[in-house]
Scaffold this motif. Sequence first.
Motif, PDB file in Angstrom:
ATOM      1  N   CYS A  76       0.824  -1.411   0.135  1.00  0.00           N
ATOM      2  CA  CYS A  76      -0.032   0.030   0.108  1.00  0.00           C
ATOM      3  C   CYS A  76       0.857   1.466   0.058  1.00  0.00           C
ATOM      4  CB  CYS A  76      -1.000   0.032   1.121  1.00  0.00           C
ATOM      5  SG  CYS A  76      -2.274  -1.315   1.205  1.00  0.00           S
ATOM      6  N   VAL A 127       2.508   1.817  -3.587  1.00  0.00           N
ATOM      7  CA  VAL A 127       1.541   2.325  -4.722  1.00  0.00           C
ATOM      8  C   VAL A 127       1.108   3.784  -4.120  1.00  0.00           C
ATOM      9  CG1 VAL A 127      -0.979   2.058  -5.324  1.00  0.00           C
ATOM     10  CG2 VAL A 127       0.671   0.050  -4.793  1.00  0.00           C
ATOM     11  N   VAL A 128       0.884   4.015  -3.048  1.00  0.00           N
ATOM     12  CA  VAL A 128       0.655   5.462  -2.531  1.00  0.00           C
ATOM     13  C   VAL A 128       1.447   6.473  -2.783  1.00  0.00           C
ATOM     14  CG1 VAL A 128      -0.085   6.650  -0.645  1.00  0.00           C
ATOM     15  CG2 VAL A 128      -1.486   4.935  -0.929  1.00  0.00           C
ATOM     16  N   ASN A 187       3.497   6.304  -5.362  1.00  0.00           N
ATOM     17  CA  ASN A 187       3.611   6.430  -6.695  1.00  0.00           C
ATOM     18  C   ASN A 187       2.430   7.280  -7.151  1.00  0.00           C
ATOM     19  OD1 ASN A 187       5.703   5.059  -8.608  1.00  0.00           O
ATOM     20  ND2 ASN A 187       5.486   3.912  -6.757  1.00  0.00           N
ATOM     21  N   THR A 188       1.135   6.910  -6.516  1.00  0.00           N
ATOM     22  CA  THR A 188       0.188   7.760  -7.101  1.00  0.00           C
ATOM     23  C   THR A 188       0.168   9.311  -6.395  1.00  0.00           C
ATOM     24  OG1 THR A 188      -1.365   7.454  -4.913  1.00  0.00           O
ATOM     25  CG2 THR A 188      -1.540   5.786  -6.946  1.00  0.00           C
ATOM     26  N   THR A 189       1.094   9.427  -5.399  1.00  0.00           N
ATOM     27  CA  THR A 189       0.983  11.041  -5.077  1.00  0.00           C
ATOM     28  C   THR A 189       2.712  11.548  -5.496  1.00  0.00           C
ATOM     29  OG1 THR A 189       1.981  10.453  -3.011  1.00  0.00           O
ATOM     30  CG2 THR A 189      -0.239  10.873  -3.240  1.00  0.00           C
ATOM     31  N   CYS A 209       2.867  18.021   0.845  1.00  0.00           N
ATOM     32  CA  CYS A 209       1.585  17.697   1.498  1.00  0.00           C
ATOM     33  C   CYS A 209       0.704  16.598   1.284  1.00  0.00           C
ATOM     34  CB  CYS A 209       0.583  19.356   1.163  1.00  0.00           C
ATOM     35  SG  CYS A 209       1.487  20.548   2.145  1.00  0.00           S
ATOM     36  N   SER A 210       0.717  16.578  -0.305  1.00  0.00           N
ATOM     37  CA  SER A 210      -0.169  15.261  -0.646  1.00  0.00           C
ATOM     38  C   SER A 210       0.470  13.951  -0.298  1.00  0.00           C
ATOM     39  CB  SER A 210      -0.526  15.177  -2.024  1.00  0.00           C
ATOM     40  OG  SER A 210       0.375  15.348  -2.795  1.00  0.00           O
ATOM     41  N   ALA A 257      -0.086  13.419   3.412  1.00  0.00           N
ATOM     42  CA  ALA A 257      -1.426  13.137   3.885  1.00  0.00           C
ATOM     43  C   ALA A 257      -1.467  11.571   3.520  1.00  0.00           C
ATOM     44  CB  ALA A 257      -2.245  14.042   3.021  1.00  0.00           C
ATOM     45  N   ALA A 258      -1.113  11.190   2.226  1.00  0.00           N
ATOM     46  CA  ALA A 258      -1.190   9.791   1.820  1.00  0.00           C
ATOM     47  C   ALA A 258      -0.628   8.841   2.832  1.00  0.00           C
ATOM     48  CB  ALA A 258      -0.910   9.414   0.466  1.00  0.00           C
ATOM     49  N   ALA A 305      -1.899   8.556   6.115  1.00  0.00           N
ATOM     50  CA  ALA A 305      -3.286   7.810   6.171  1.00  0.00           C
ATOM     51  C   ALA A 305      -3.087   6.170   6.073  1.00  0.00           C
ATOM     52  CB  ALA A 305      -4.088   8.158   4.867  1.00  0.00           C
ATOM     53  N   VAL A 306      -2.167   5.924   5.238  1.00  0.00           N
ATOM     54  CA  VAL A 306      -1.447   4.471   5.306  1.00  0.00           C
ATOM     55  C   VAL A 306      -1.074   3.859   6.634  1.00  0.00           C
ATOM     56  CG1 VAL A 306       0.243   2.781   4.295  1.00  0.00           C
ATOM     57  CG2 VAL A 306      -0.719   4.304   2.818  1.00  0.00           C
TER      58      VAL A 306
END
Lengths: 191, 169
Positions: A130, A133-134, A136-138, A172-173, A176-177, A180-181
């Motif tokens: 997780c 992946v996170v 990489n998405t941010t 920041c993103s 945050a991600a 969250a994980v």
Amino acid sequence: MNYIWCAMIIFSLIVAALNGSLDATINAAFDGAKSSVEVVLSFAGVMCFWTGMLKIAEKSGISEKIEKLLNPVIKRLFPSASNDAKKYISMNMTANILGMGNAATPMGIKAMAELDKSNKNPLRASDDMCMLVVLNTTSFQLIPTTIIALRTAAGSAEPMSVIAPIWITSICSIAAAVAAVKVMTKFFKRR
Amino acid sequence: MQYIIPILIILMILTALKSKLPVYDTFITGAGDGMKIVLGIFPALLAVLTAAYMLRASGAIDLIISFISPITDLIGIPREVLPLAMIRPISGGGALGILTDTLNTYGADGEIGKIASVIMGSTETTFYCLCVYFAKTRVKHTLRAVPCAVIGDITGIVVGTLLIKLLNF
């Protein structure tokens, strides 16, 4: 994307028929096609300049330096990853930072395969998976080349003025991600 | 701010010279690779720009925006960047097309153009990425990966908007 694109066109034509703006809409389609060529032409030069500069950075060993800087971060974010996995993760993150999307994805997929091997509960995504992946998405990009090139093509007087806000926003993103994980991992363990 | 890029360029060239690299030839190779990227982007850009222009000319885009804008108005996200925020997590090429359209329509240096650029730069093709990364693993339940990634995207959109609106970057 297949359905989205079809929906965009069909929906436009239906609304246009209801509005009585069919002519304008069809003309707009050709305008769009024409302007994509104009955009690509004015965009290509800046884009190639930056890929040229980044190639210099890549060949002069900047990747290795970034990987070294990233190692402590990776150790903390991926506590249970194997050494092979960590190596691929670090290469994946470095490629993302340098904006080499073509290199980042294969490395990321290899890292996922390593994490998959050591996943004790293979049907469920592990914490490390997780996290990867996170990240990489941010992802964070040092020089957002495509955006600079597009802004230049759109006639911007200061195409690079958005770099600093992009850096801050990305950080920041990511924060945050990642938070969250971590929080959700703890929550799942408690249950 | 205006020093960031010049300093980066000088640093890149100096480190390259230090490691005895044929700087010029390397640049040429890299620039050639750039052309391949541009050619790769072009068909998708054409497809999406065409559709984006049609959405705009037919008035369909206003319909879509009026559905979502009540929520985003609360946070102060401009309606004009909603199409970009919607397509960004799904398709990189699509987002490029929409960003181009947004920059051309509202100007690259205005508030809307800047917010759109920052959103584009700080977010990723989230759902595409999730599919590709989990595709070759045995994972069936991605659990928290999706909500966490979406939290990252929303943070990006909100922070980006606030930075440009409040701090006037």
